[in-house]
Enzyme design. Structure first.
Site, PDB file in Angstrom:
ATOM      1  N   HIS A   1       1.240  -0.005  10.705  1.00  0.00           N
ATOM      2  CA  HIS A   1       2.061   1.119  10.288  1.00  0.00           C
ATOM      3  C   HIS A   1       2.732   0.730   8.985  1.00  0.00           C
ATOM      4  CE1 HIS A   1       5.116   4.230  10.323  1.00  0.00           C
ATOM      5  NE2 HIS A   1       4.553   4.797  11.369  1.00  0.00           N
TER       6      HIS A   1
ATOM      7  N   ARG B   1       9.238  10.199   6.225  1.00  0.00           N
ATOM      8  CA  ARG B   1       8.449  10.735   5.115  1.00  0.00           C
ATOM      9  C   ARG B   1       8.098  12.202   5.337  1.00  0.00           C
ATOM     10  NH1 ARG B   1       3.821   7.291   5.531  1.00  0.00           N
ATOM     11  NH2 ARG B   1       4.848   6.370   7.315  1.00  0.00           N
TER      12      ARG B   1
END
Ligand SMILES: Cc1cc2nc3c(=O)[nH]c(=O)nc-3n(C[C@H](O)[C@H](O)[C@H](O)COP(=O)(O)OP(=O)(O)OC[C@H]3O[C@@H](n4cnc5c(N)ncnc54)[C@H](O)[C@@H]3O)c2cc1C
Ligand code: SF4
Ligand code: SF4
Ligand code: FES
Lengths: 663, 266
Positions: free
Chosen positions: A256, A276
């Protein structure tokens, strides 16, 4: 309590279906098996309600179309295949995209409270690689909502059974803090049950059952920097191998892009992608939003080229392209790695993830409460006022047990798998949010598959081979009887370091070979670890037993990583940096032959023509060989699905001009 | 900035046990759980403790640190001075299994007694419509990570095992409130809150709220409003007087309560 090695000392239970794992997939499978009238056990290493699923933050992907009515299963299918770089099992990706909405709605009918849209429907959020806002979520604690709902559903069923059968455990019983160390079979090689120990007493136990569903989650504990908990020692992967089943595509490990990096003790802890999705951006030490420099050719048409366009997308997604921060995870992780390597890192060796300059403080507190809490409490960082420092962390394994897409059946009769422990669904890279939905869709299917199987063997239920039980018991006791061996914690810590250094995010043949040599030495050491104390709740002993699984899984990852000479999704080879259409057609399959792991190449199942028709030919060209393309029907795709395809990819006309990546 | 910290950790099992002294290295930014892990890896391989997420999300690592109920993974070492001795003990309200691990099956039994979510059977999955403002309250309660620190703290059962049968504890009274306030739930849980789960025992001291790592306002937002709802229901002055006097009303005549035979969770 003595360490009596006779099999008379084993506690025995009998069930129709034994589900190993109490995360999302295990609970969903158990609920289904119980609905089919099967007497079901749920087994888990930790307490009920603590499985890894509880940690999931961002959401569950399901094309309900609540946020954007143009979303549908075809679009979700396309996104999933793109995210997986077309190495997904297409049937699994199809079933997943089609069934995820029903599975999410079902949770709501069982009491889940998702965040809402203005019309009172389930709200959906943006996530990397998903064309439309698609993730059903509850703030940033979606996994908790999911596991609690399923847990409470199990309780509701137990209440029904108490009322109608007089015993809440009559049809579905939970065995918490119980670890399975071996699957047992009958003389003809069918599954006959599972053997393990109960953590608090150290008593041994066998669950006899014709069908076992593996729902044990992932392997992250094999790596040093990871978002995963101690439970993720790859037990299900190893149990499957040891029982004769095969694993698929173990080279694909998802790193990740955003794990915490400072202070050292929190290194690896996840920073959700929702940061995000909700507007957070990545910057290097020069303050530059570097992701614009890293959009790969295959995605060029779907991502913005300027900050202005990217920023407009949040409010006007129909007329602007997505910010490159929302590229699939493998792309973002590699880009961050390149920035760090190029010397543009943040003070503690990561990059900056900033939401503070992007959203008002109260909005951040509302949308990302647990991230705020996590950074405040663990790193003294106020994310509403300053950027976070982040770097890649081992997060998810795409590889897993090779299963039949429709039923979750493995190649061993009676053995099923669902959730992170199964392989194929996500191809070479999983999109965020596609795991929680995967758990529900394939958990249900595996529960059904197991129930059908139990029906089919009702005339001849398998009986556990007593010799297998004796062996399993001897194996489990062994570390306690050694007195002068090494400490299992030390072996584990060094194994994690080795895997991180040599088979991590970026791989090279000599390093992977070195890892394989090291693994041989670790195996030798693991065979001689000794633990002090008795059998009652002794973590040293538990660790010693987990080592076998972690080593087996580590070797699978290394072997497959060495074999696949290309870079794709969660497998990046420095010495073979390009994606190869030839390799796209290949699955790497691992199985045990005696003590030795064997690796085979196997063709990927073909994509059905109606599913292929969901893509523009120009897009398929980026992934497929010339021969494959020659076999494609010449006509342009037709039908309602392709309508939305061409609409949403208005830039696709220019795709044919973009350069092909070489081999 | 590493230093050696003094830890006194309770070691033992259901029968006997004692505090044991250790010196363990501490590095910058660490939490108590990190230090216990180091202790486990280097000096006490068999030290029993629970943990999963190391990020305050699973509620496994509940313990008492210098007598205060806390999550080991969310308690930073920097809140203590390097010269301080940290005393680490298991949660006091629950029976010890080994070292820091306790038998929390009480909580699972209570969870099984609360009547489950009861939606209107005619609403099909996918057809639920609920407004954000209407789900906010129950969502707050659903943040609960089931660490049981509140259960461990509440004076009604801390050191009063005799009340355990009649009192579900703050976590599960809050669960009753959560369902009561769930916009799609149709059951009336006011009677059973009072009569089967012992809402009347709570005298709103807020100790549970103080230890909740999720900062849920258990007392103000769940228990007091629940008491108000129960009082509204019970406004019949005679009933009200009766419940005042006996403090523990009889649980007869509460047909909606679910009473599965409480079984030992293995
Ligand atoms: C921090 C974090 C955030 C995430 N966020 C998201 C997200 O937002 N969206 C998303 O889709 N995915 C997310 N994921 C991924 C997703 O949470 C996991 O892939 C998923 O929860 C795995 O579920 P599972 O049912 O396969 O197994 P798990 O939930 O991991 O459960 C495994 C179960 O198996 C049991 N078990 C294991 N071995 C044994 C054994 N030997 N004997 C007995 N029991 C055993 C364990 O005790 C546990 O109960 C996230 C992952 C992490 C780590
Ligand atoms: S407020 Fe009530 S439930 Fe909470 S600690 Fe005090 S008495 Fe117990
Ligand atoms: S309400 Fe708070 S203290 Fe109580 S169990 Fe839940 S999270 Fe823990
Ligand atoms: S380890 Fe999960 S809350 Fe502490």
């Amino acid at each position: 309590m003595s360490s009596d090695g006779s099999s008379d000392n084993i506690e025995r239970y009998s069930f129709d279906v034994v589900v190993i794992g109490a995360g999302g997939s295990g609970l969903r499978a158990a609920i289904e098996a119980r609905a089919r009238g099967k007497k079901t056990a749920i087994i888990s290493k930790s307490l009920f309600g603590k499985a890894h699923t509880v940690m999931a933050e961002g959401g569950a992907a399901a094309a309900m179309g609540n946020a954007n009515p143009r979303d549908n299963w075809q679009v979700h299918f396309r996104d999933t295949m793109r995210g997986g770089k077309f190495l997904n099992n297409p049937r699994m990706a199809e079933l997943h995209a089609k069934e995820a909405p029903d599975r999410v709605w079902e949770l709501e009918a069982w009491g889940a409270l998702f965040d809402r849209t203005a019309e009172g429907k389930i709200s959906q959020r943006n996530f990397g690689g998903h064309e439309y806002p698609r993730l059903a979520h509850v703030g940033d604690r979606t996994g908790l909502e999911m596991i609690r709902t399923l847990q409470q559903r199990v309780v509701a069923l137990q209440q029904q059974d108490a009322a109608s059968l007089g015993d809440p455990d009559a049809m579905i019983r939970v065995f918490a803090e119980t670890t399975i160390t071996r699957l047992v079979k009958d003389s003809s090689g069918r599954i006959a049950g599972a053997f393990g120990y109960i953590r608090d007493t150290g008593r041994f136990v066998v669950f006899e059952a014709p069908a076992v569903v593996l729902a044990t989650g992932g392997i992250g504990r094999t790596f040093k920097v990871t978002s995963n908990s101690w439970e993720y020692s790859g037990d299900g992967h190893a149990l499957a191998l040891l029982a004769g089943a095969s694993l698929l595509n173990m080279e694909f490990v998802q790193f990740h892009p955003t794990g915490m990096i400072w202070p050292p003790s929190v290194r690896g802890i996840l920073v959700t992608e929702s940061v995000r999705g909700d507007g957070g951006v990545l910057r290097n030490s020069e303050g530059k939003r570097f992701m614009f420099d890293y959009v790969p050719d295959v995605f060029r048409d779907q991502y913005a080229e300027t900050e202005e366009e990217a920023d407009r997308w949040y409010t006007d997604p129909d007329n602007n392209r997505r910010p490159p921060e929302l590229l699939p995870r493998d792309e973002v992780a590699r880009s961050i790695n390149s920035e760090i390597k190029a010397g543009r890192s943040s003070p503690h060796g990561g990059v900056f993830l900033d939401v503070s300059s992007r959203l008002p403080a109260e909005e951040i507190m509302r949308r990302l409460p647990s991230m705020h809490h996590q950074f405040k409490e663990l790193a003294d960082v106020d994310i509403t006022a300053e950027p976070m420092e982040i770097g890649p962390t081992c997060h998810y394994v795409m590889g897993g047990v090779e299963v039949d897409p429709d039923t979750g059946a493995s190649s061993v009769p009676g053995l099923f798998a669902a959730g992170e422990v199964s392989g194929g669904m996500h191809g070479s890279n999983r999109l965020g949010g596609n795991s929680l939905s995967d758990l529900l869709v394939f958990g249900k299917r595996a529960g059904d598959g197991a129930a059908d199987y139990v029906d089919s063997v009702s005339a001849s239920r398998p009986a556990a081979d007593e010799a297998e039980l004796t062996d399993a018991l001897a194996e489990a006791i062994a570390p306690l009887s050694r007195t002068d061996g090494e400490n299992p914690y030390t072996v584990h810590a060094e194994l994690q370091q080795t895997m991180n250094d040599l088979v991590g995010l970026i791989r090279r043949a000599p390093e992977v070979k070195q890892a394989l040599t090291e693994l041989e030495k670790f195996k030798e050491r693991a065979a001689h670890v000794a633990v002090a104390g008795g059998r009652a709740y002794n973590p040293g002993w538990h660790y010693a037993l987990d080592l076998r699984n972690m080593l087996l899984v580590a070797e699978c990852v290394a072997l497959a990583a060495l074999e696949r000479e290309e870079s794709r999704g969660g497998h990046t080879r420095d010495d073979f940096p390009a994606m190869s259409p030839e390799w796209r057609k290949v699955n790497l399959v691992l199985s045990l032959s005696g003590e030795k792991l064997e690796l085979r190449r196997k063709p990927l199942p073909p994509i059905r023509p109606d599913l292929l028709a969901l893509f523009e030919r120009s897009e398929l060209k980026k992934y497929m060989t010339d021969e494959e393309l020659a076999d494609l029907p010449a006509s342009e795709p037709a039908g309602p699905a392709s309508e939305s395809a061409s609409e949403s990819e208005s830039g696709s006309a220019s795709e044919s001009e973009s350069k092909e990546k070489g081999h | 900035m590493g230093y050696k910290a003094k830890f006194r950790v309770w070691r033992g099992d259901a029968g006997t046990g004692a505090l044991q002294d250790y010196e363990v290295e501490v590095n910058e930014g660490e939490v108590v759980l990190d230090v216990l892990h180091r202790l486990q890896a280097t000096q006490a391989n068999d030290l029993a403790l629970r943990w999963n997420c190391k990020a305050g999300k699973c509620g496994s690592c509940s313990m008492e640190i210098n007598g205060r109920p806390r999550l080991g993974c969310m308690t930073r070492m920097s809140v203590f001075s390097p010269s301080e001795t940290l005393t680490i003990t298991p949660m006091r309200t629950f029976p010890v299994i080994r070292d820091l691990v306790t038998d929390v099956s009480f909580n699972y039994e209570k969870a099984r007694q609360i009547p489950s979510f009861t939606p209107d059977a005619s609403v099909k999955p996918g057809e639920f419509r609920m407004m954000q403002q209407d789900v906010n309250r129950s969502q707050e309660f659903r943040k609960c990570i089931e660490c049981y620190l509140c259960q461990n703290t509440c004076h009604v059962i801390r050191d009063h095992a005799e009340n355990e049968a009649a009192f579900a504890g703050p976590r599960f009274l809050m669960r009753v409130a959560e369902l009561e306030m769930h916009p799609a739930d149709t059951a009336d849980r006011r009677d059973i809150a009072q009569e089967d789960f012992g809402l009347g025992y709570c005298n709103i001291t807020k100790c549970c709220t103080e230890v909740c790592p999720e900062h849920i306002k258990i007392t103000d937002n769940a228990l007091i409003p629940m008491k108000e709802r129960v009082a509204g229901r019970k406004y019949d002055p005679l009933v009200w007087l009766g419940s005042k006097i006996s403090r523990r009303p009889k649980s007869e005549g509460t047909p909606v309560a679910v009473r599965p035979a409480a079984k030992d969770a293995t």
